[in-house]
Design a protein around this motif. Structure first.
Motif, mmCIF file in Angstrom:
data_model
loop_
_atom_site.group_PDB
_atom_site.id
_atom_site.type_symbol
_atom_site.label_atom_id
_atom_site.label_comp_id
_atom_site.label_asym_id
_atom_site.label_seq_id
_atom_site.Cartn_x
_atom_site.Cartn_y
_atom_site.Cartn_z
ATOM 1 N N ALA A 117 -14.790 -29.917 40.470
ATOM 2 C CA ALA A 117 -15.843 -28.937 40.712
ATOM 3 C C ALA A 117 -15.303 -27.507 40.685
ATOM 4 N N GLY A 118 -16.241 -26.573 40.791
ATOM 5 C CA GLY A 118 -15.851 -25.153 40.808
ATOM 6 C C GLY A 118 -15.720 -24.591 39.402
ATOM 7 N N PHE A 119 -16.651 -24.982 38.526
ATOM 8 C CA PHE A 119 -16.551 -24.603 37.100
ATOM 9 C C PHE A 119 -17.120 -23.202 36.882
ATOM 10 N N HIS A 120 -16.342 -22.225 37.327
ATOM 11 C CA HIS A 120 -16.835 -20.847 37.445
ATOM 12 C C HIS A 120 -16.822 -20.027 36.164
ATOM 13 N N HIS A 121 -16.335 -20.613 35.063
ATOM 14 C CA HIS A 121 -16.359 -19.859 33.793
ATOM 15 C C HIS A 121 -17.643 -20.097 32.998
ATOM 16 N N HIS A 160 -8.056 -17.652 38.358
ATOM 17 C CA HIS A 160 -8.842 -17.010 37.294
ATOM 18 C C HIS A 160 -10.114 -16.397 37.880
ATOM 19 N N HIS A 161 -10.532 -15.303 37.296
ATOM 20 C CA HIS A 161 -11.788 -14.699 37.748
ATOM 21 C C HIS A 161 -12.982 -15.559 37.314
ATOM 22 N N GLY A 162 -13.937 -15.719 38.214
ATOM 23 C CA GLY A 162 -15.130 -16.517 37.912
ATOM 24 C C GLY A 162 -16.160 -15.701 37.147
ATOM 25 N N ASN A 163 -15.892 -15.493 35.865
ATOM 26 C CA ASN A 163 -16.782 -14.640 35.054
ATOM 27 C C ASN A 163 -18.169 -15.246 34.886
ATOM 28 N N GLY A 164 -18.254 -16.588 34.888
ATOM 29 C CA GLY A 164 -19.555 -17.236 34.729
ATOM 30 C C GLY A 164 -20.438 -17.004 35.947
ATOM 31 N N THR A 165 -19.872 -17.193 37.128
ATOM 32 C CA THR A 165 -20.631 -16.973 38.370
ATOM 33 C C THR A 165 -21.057 -15.507 38.442
ATOM 34 N N GLN A 166 -20.151 -14.620 38.070
ATOM 35 C CA GLN A 166 -20.481 -13.186 38.086
ATOM 36 C C GLN A 166 -21.614 -12.890 37.099
ATOM 37 N N ASP A 167 -21.576 -13.537 35.944
ATOM 38 C CA ASP A 167 -22.634 -13.338 34.942
ATOM 39 C C ASP A 167 -23.999 -13.719 35.526
ATOM 40 N N ILE A 168 -24.033 -14.814 36.256
ATOM 41 C CA ILE A 168 -25.318 -15.312 36.761
ATOM 42 C C ILE A 168 -25.809 -14.479 37.957
ATOM 43 N N TYR A 169 -24.893 -13.977 38.787
ATOM 44 C CA TYR A 169 -25.332 -13.394 40.058
ATOM 45 C C TYR A 169 -25.052 -11.902 40.258
ATOM 46 N N PRO A 189 -10.007 -14.710 32.377
ATOM 47 C CA PRO A 189 -10.783 -14.312 31.198
ATOM 48 C C PRO A 189 -10.844 -12.792 30.988
ATOM 49 N N GLY A 190 -10.049 -12.037 31.752
ATOM 50 C CA GLY A 190 -9.973 -10.591 31.514
ATOM 51 C C GLY A 190 -10.950 -9.777 32.346
ATOM 52 N N THR A 191 -11.879 -10.433 33.011
ATOM 53 C CA THR A 191 -12.893 -9.722 33.802
ATOM 54 C C THR A 191 -12.483 -9.650 35.281
ATOM 55 N N GLY A 192 -13.396 -9.124 36.118
ATOM 56 C CA GLY A 192 -13.145 -9.109 37.560
ATOM 57 C C GLY A 192 -12.366 -7.895 38.017
ATOM 58 N N SER A 193 -12.640 -6.727 37.410
ATOM 59 C CA SER A 193 -11.907 -5.525 37.822
ATOM 60 C C SER A 193 -12.370 -5.088 39.213
ATOM 61 N N LEU A 194 -11.487 -4.390 39.893
ATOM 62 C CA LEU A 194 -11.736 -3.992 41.279
ATOM 63 C C LEU A 194 -12.996 -3.139 41.414
#
Ligand SMILES: [Zn+2]
Length: 343
Positions: A117-121, A160-169, A189-194
């Motif tokens: 579980a935890g498929f955050h991409h 790794h940064h959870g770019n998928g979760t960030q995309d959705i929320y 994946p290169g995302t998740g900047s401060l």
């Protein structure tokens, strides 16, 4: 007592012989828990596949159909994510495991875990990074509908940064998505900047702490203590979803953080205590970890932390050369969040 959702078919989540994702990690984890005699404190539940309706709460119809079609023929979902024949069923089963774990938090369990579980991409309409369906978003939307929850805290500690979760929320203030990860300038994946803190109504509800390669346990635990308890108490979540990826371990072949086994014990224990003093509902999604043996030991330590055991596995400490650098990042983040949170 902790509940774990587990199915033998979890071990078929295997993306091929040369792929870093090793399929039998869930089985090995459960076997290790048995060997270490902690299964007496754990109850296993067998999940069913998430339905298409469940998946569509978080993903577009086009995307779900794309995974379904690829699953019939085999192919590539993205350049790093092969889609073997039958993967739709296995990914749906893993997602079903997170749904069942989430449900059990409303049937007497305070802590539930899912080892696949935890498929955050996975975003609403895309994915890569070995992920197919974002079970974090699927369970959030499931509980929003079934239990009428209004405040969800995601603590994503995978490397790794959870770019998928960030995309959705990123524009949703009901989901506080808090992520510590290796700096995207140095890792997929290169995302998740401060400085990315969400947008529109969700401004202040996305919190990213990108960490430099070489960050060790001392800096990591210090950053956790400086940010996560304060945010959790102020946000007052109705559920805490802990993506407990252990690819932050120093031996992980895909990343460059330097956490030791014992750090996972402390992190899990801290989150267990935070949950027990707030919503008392902690959903643990195991997340990434690509050195199989180290991962199994780390997950064992997570269980020991959640169970508040005195004993857990320890290894030699690694000198942390990034304490000053991480301290500066934490104070930058606090400054940036001052408009939204009292830190
Ligand atoms: Zn990861």
């Amino acid at each position: 007592m902790i509940g774990i959702t587990y199915h033998e078919d979890y071990n078929k989540y295997d993306l091929g012989i040369d792929h870093p994702l090793v399929g039998d990690k869930p089985r090995k984890s459960i076997e290790f828990f048995k060997e270490k005699n902690i299964m007496k404190d754990i109850k296993l539940f067998s999940p069913e596949k998430a339905t298409e309706k469940d998946l569509l709460r978080a993903h577009s119809k086009n995307y779900v159909n794309r995974v379904k079609d690829l699953s019939k023929t085999g192919g590539m979902l993205s350049s790093d994510t092969p889609a073997p024949i039958g993967i739709y069923n296995i990914a749906s089963l893993a997602t079903g495991g997170s749904i069942l774990a989430g449900e059990k938090l409303f049937e007497g369990f305070n802590i539930m875990a899912n080892p696949l579980a935890g498929f955050h991409h996975a975003g609403r309409d895309f994915s890569s990074g070995f992920c197919f369906f974002n079970d974090i978003a699927v369970i959030i939307e499931y509980l929003r509908e079934k239990q009428k929850l209004k405040r969800f805290l995601v603590v994503d500690l995978d490397v790794h940064h959870g770019n998928g979760t960030q995309d959705i929320y990123s524009s949703d203030p009901t989901v506080l998505n808090l992520s510590f990860h290796q700096d995207g300038k140095t890792l997929y994946p290169g995302t998740g900047s401060l400085d990315y803190i969400g947008r529109d109504k969700g401004e202040g509800f996305t919190i990213n702490l990108p960490l430099p390669p070489g960050t060790g346990s001392a800096s990591y635990l210090n950053a956790f203590n400086e940010i996560i308890p304060q945010i959790t108490r102020q946000f007052d979540p109705e559920i805490i979803i802990y993506q407990s990826g252990v690819d932050t371990h120093h031996s992980d072949p895909l990343a460059d953080l330097n956490l030791t086994n014992q750090t996972y014990y402390h992190l899990a224990k801290k989150l267990m205590k935070l949950s027990s003093t707030t919503c008392n509902k902690l959903l643990v999604l195991f997340g990434g970890g690509y050195n199989s043996n180290a991962s199994v030991t780390s997950y064992y330590n997570i269980m020991c932390g959640l169970l508040d055991k005195k004993e857990y596995k320890k290894e030699k400490d690694i000198p942390d050369k990034k304490t000053d650098e991480v301290k500066i990042l934490v104070s930058k983040l606090k400054k940036l969040l001052a408009k939204y949170w009292d830190l």
